[in-house]
Design an enzyme around this catalytic site. Structure first.
Site, PDB file in Angstrom:
ATOM      1  CB  SER A 176      43.232  47.225  60.402  1.00  0.00           C
ATOM      2  OG  SER A 176      44.169  47.878  61.236  1.00  0.00           O
ATOM      3  CG  ASP A 200      50.940  46.719  56.834  1.00  0.00           C
ATOM      4  OD1 ASP A 200      51.160  46.931  58.051  1.00  0.00           O
ATOM      5  OD2 ASP A 200      49.794  46.586  56.390  1.00  0.00           O
ATOM      6  CG  HIS A 249      48.219  46.130  59.933  1.00  0.00           C
ATOM      7  ND1 HIS A 249      48.231  46.943  58.810  1.00  0.00           N
ATOM      8  CD2 HIS A 249      47.132  46.494  60.646  1.00  0.00           C
ATOM      9  CE1 HIS A 249      47.197  47.760  58.844  1.00  0.00           C
ATOM     10  NE2 HIS A 249      46.508  47.506  59.949  1.00  0.00           N
TER      11      HIS A 249
END
Length: 360
Positions: free
Chosen positions: A43, A324, A327
């Protein structure tokens, strides 16, 4: 002490603002340093491959992308990711960001493809509780599809073309946070002590990187793991016992990272024309993030550690290290990407940074 930390934080922020402004001023495209750029990862690098998958690991909604020129794309941050930074005109010389495998078509693949998928790791089972994902082994299979398409376009010149491209690989974070440190779902922590687990990961990683080499990759950048024990979601779950971060997770990460330099040496010695290099994101984090401990909480409002859809994030995103629960913000990604491209300290890369690798 508080004043010192405040002033240090602002020095870091001002230096990053300078980097951002210089990026914006460098809109003129120079000659590409490499013909194409292929990205493998999780991610931290995903730019849209998970958008249409049945998974919790997707970021195709606001407030993700609030600072990205194209808006919401599937990037797990407010703006650019770390792998976006080296591609810009002032660095590798690309005039567009590399497209995700899910949507790349036609001649777009000749400038590169991003195969990254949120939630994945070196191990195939990693992240399975999140839903669908494109494992590293599957990403390597997708690259074979791209190679076939490049072969159709370039014929006998395809192999030499791919040998000159840049390849970045960022894997391993989820093998810890979405595998080893989830004993209620995975058995790896019962089977392996941290040292043993690092060895198991490196052995599989070695074989995967050799597979990438066999597919034509010669200039390969391996991103080390960052201080994932400092992520807000990790701190909330495990607690810190008075430390700034979750020490047992960062210690486990270091065991993995410490095996990457020897792996790079081994691959470079044993594979003809191989030019592997390592970027020390853990060390870069330790140098840059302590000044931002004042604002290490998530910038957006989170549920299950991801941004709540359409909720307004924090206003001054440059003051936050994390967007978040997991990340980094674009500001941190810019720091990582800029120092990966051109090392600020000798310890940032081994044996060379992306800039020097491109020149080889």
């Amino acid at each position: 002490m508080a004043a010192f930390r405040y002033n240090t934080a602002w020095r870091v922020i001002l230096s990053v603002l300078f980097l951002i402004s210089s990026d914006l001023r460098s809109g003129v495209l120079g000659a590409r340093q490499v013909p194409c750029y292929f990205i493998f990862g999780d991610s931290l690098s995903d730019n849209g491959n998970n958008n249409d998958l049945k998974t919790q690991a997707k970021a195709n909604y606001p407030p993700y992308g609030i600072d990205f020129p194209e808006g919401v794309t599937g990037r797990f941050t407010n703006g650019r990711t770390t792998v976006d930074i080296p591609s810009v005109p002032k660095h590798l010389g690309f005039d567009k960001y590399i497209q995700p495998f899910a949507t790349a078509k036609g001649c777009e693949i000749l400038v590169g493809v991003n195969y990254a998928s949120g939630g994945v790791g070196i191990r195939d089972e990693t992240g399975q509780q999140l839903g669908d994902r494109i494992s590293f082994n599957h990403q390597l299979q997708n690259h074979l599809v791209t190679i076939s398409r490049v072969g159709e376009m370039l014929g006998s010149n395809a192999s030499a073309y791919l040998n000159k491209c840049m390849y970045t690989v960022g894997m391993g974070s989820n093998d810890y946070i979405n595998n080893y440190f989830m004993p209620n779902i995975y058995t790896t922590s019962e089977l392996y002590m941290p040292e043993q687990y690092a060895d198991v990961l490196i052995e599989q990683y070695r074989q995967q990187l050799k597979t990438l080499y066999s597919h034509g990759a010669r200039k390969v950048v391996i991103f080390g793991l960052s201080v994932i024990g400092c992520a807000p979601a990790i701190i909330s779950t495990f607690g810190t016992n008075g430390s700034l971060c979750v020490d047992k997770i960062n210690s486990a990460v270091l065991l993995f990272n410490n095996r990457l330099k020897p792996l790079v040496d081994e691959l470079n010695c044993n594979l003809a024309d191989a030019k592997f290099t390592y970027i020390d994101f853990f060390g870069i984090s330790m140098a840059g993030l302590p000044a931002l401990r004042l604002v290490s909480s998530a910038c957006c409002k989170v549920r299950d550690d991801m941004c709540i859809p359409f909720e307004t994030p924090c206003r001054i995103r440059l003051l936050h290290a994390f967007y978040d629960g997991f990340h980094p913000t674009e500001m941190v990604n810019l720091m990582f990407g800029a120092r990966a491209y051109k090392a600020l300290l000798q310890s940032d890369s081994y044996p060379f940074d992306i800039h020097h690798l491109a020149m080889l």
